[in-house]
Design an enzyme around this catalytic site. Sequence first.
Site, PDB file in Angstrom:
ATOM      1  N   LEU A 152       0.783  -1.017  -0.111  1.00  0.00           N
ATOM      2  CA  LEU A 152      -0.090   0.067   0.090  1.00  0.00           C
ATOM      3  C   LEU A 152       0.838   1.304  -0.102  1.00  0.00           C
ATOM      4  CD1 LEU A 152      -2.879   1.210   0.131  1.00  0.00           C
ATOM      5  CD2 LEU A 152      -2.484   1.084   2.585  1.00  0.00           C
ATOM      6  N   TYR A 153       1.878   1.235   0.549  1.00  0.00           N
ATOM      7  CA  TYR A 153       2.852   2.422   0.519  1.00  0.00           C
ATOM      8  C   TYR A 153       3.367   2.739  -0.858  1.00  0.00           C
ATOM      9  CZ  TYR A 153       7.402   4.922   0.838  1.00  0.00           C
ATOM     10  OH  TYR A 153       8.334   5.907   0.871  1.00  0.00           O
ATOM     11  N   ALA A 154       3.692   1.747  -1.506  1.00  0.00           N
ATOM     12  CA  ALA A 154       4.194   1.770  -2.823  1.00  0.00           C
ATOM     13  C   ALA A 154       2.824   2.290  -3.661  1.00  0.00           C
ATOM     14  CB  ALA A 154       4.578   0.503  -3.705  1.00  0.00           C
ATOM     15  N   SER A 156       0.316   3.891  -2.758  1.00  0.00           N
ATOM     16  CA  SER A 156       0.139   5.474  -2.258  1.00  0.00           C
ATOM     17  C   SER A 156       0.842   6.502  -3.002  1.00  0.00           C
ATOM     18  CB  SER A 156      -0.001   5.600  -0.676  1.00  0.00           C
ATOM     19  OG  SER A 156       1.368   5.653  -0.132  1.00  0.00           O
TER      20      SER A 156
END
Length: 339
Positions: A152-154, A156
């Site tokens: 999810l970091y990537a 976002s």
Amino acid sequence: MIVLVTGTAGFIGYHTAERLIARGDTVIGVDVVDPYYDVRLKEARLDRLRRHGDRFVEARIDIADHEALTAVFDRHRPARVINLAAQAGVRYSVENPGAYVHANLVGFASVLEGCRAHKVEHLVYASTSSVYGANTAMPFSEDQGTAHPMSLYAASKRANEVIAHSYAHLFALPCTGLRFFTVYGPWGRPDMALFKFTRAILAGEPIEVFNQGDMQRDFTYVDDIVEGIVRVLDRVPEPDPSWRADEVQPNPGASGIAPFRIYNIGRGGPVPLMAYVRTLEACLGREARIVQRPMQPGDVQATFADTSALARDTGYAPSTDIDEGVRRFVDWYQDFYKG
């Protein structure tokens, strides 16, 4: 000039603010000082920035608080903006996805709106090498696809790039995204490998090495990252009138019809994780006790940056090798923690 920098209590944000002030700029530092990691370290960074007097103006707010952020823009009228505030960390995004939506999506949209409404000359924002996701063709270059994020970091951060492009196109807001590759150095984040390994080795505790040590990273020293940020800040992107939507584009990171650009910033060479550990052992004069762990969700096996676009457009390429960079980190760590 007046530059608004978000995330100035953070690792890269702190170093960027120091660099801008050193060259004569005034920094409006925005940070909420959240407790994701040791707040005392964040406050220590801010204390150093406050020593610059009126060259550093602190605004302790959440970038997702649009009303508060708008008030900062209204009061200080920054010429340019560097957005480094974010919820970082690949593994933490598995545990707490809401933090990434709040800071990296809602917060980034608030920054974009502030820039649009106040006609900021240039927005530079942090992206990440993690956007390359499941890609295995290396080195990673800006012309590769980014449709398969592994965390999810990537996701976002890739969303930041897409949304920034829309603002550049719709509102003629010049935007440049920077894909950072595994940043390390003094005043670093305690959740990152070098910091965790150093703390554990000095305490006589084992370190965890994932994927049985079969990992490679394009470790990039923080001063090299900051130099790239500043050079890019001074190079406002312009539209490319020759761009054609009906042709295959050789570089999706290029301007196109919007004032928009994306660059990799990395050392430009992958280093095996175990070589990184051995370098740290040599600097500390101690041997690590290693516990092998399997690959973690969201991780990738290797990263390696193609930085030719950055070098071509700014004349700059990172150059600090890990022997020098790790030594500088260890010197800082032992001084700061008196260990």
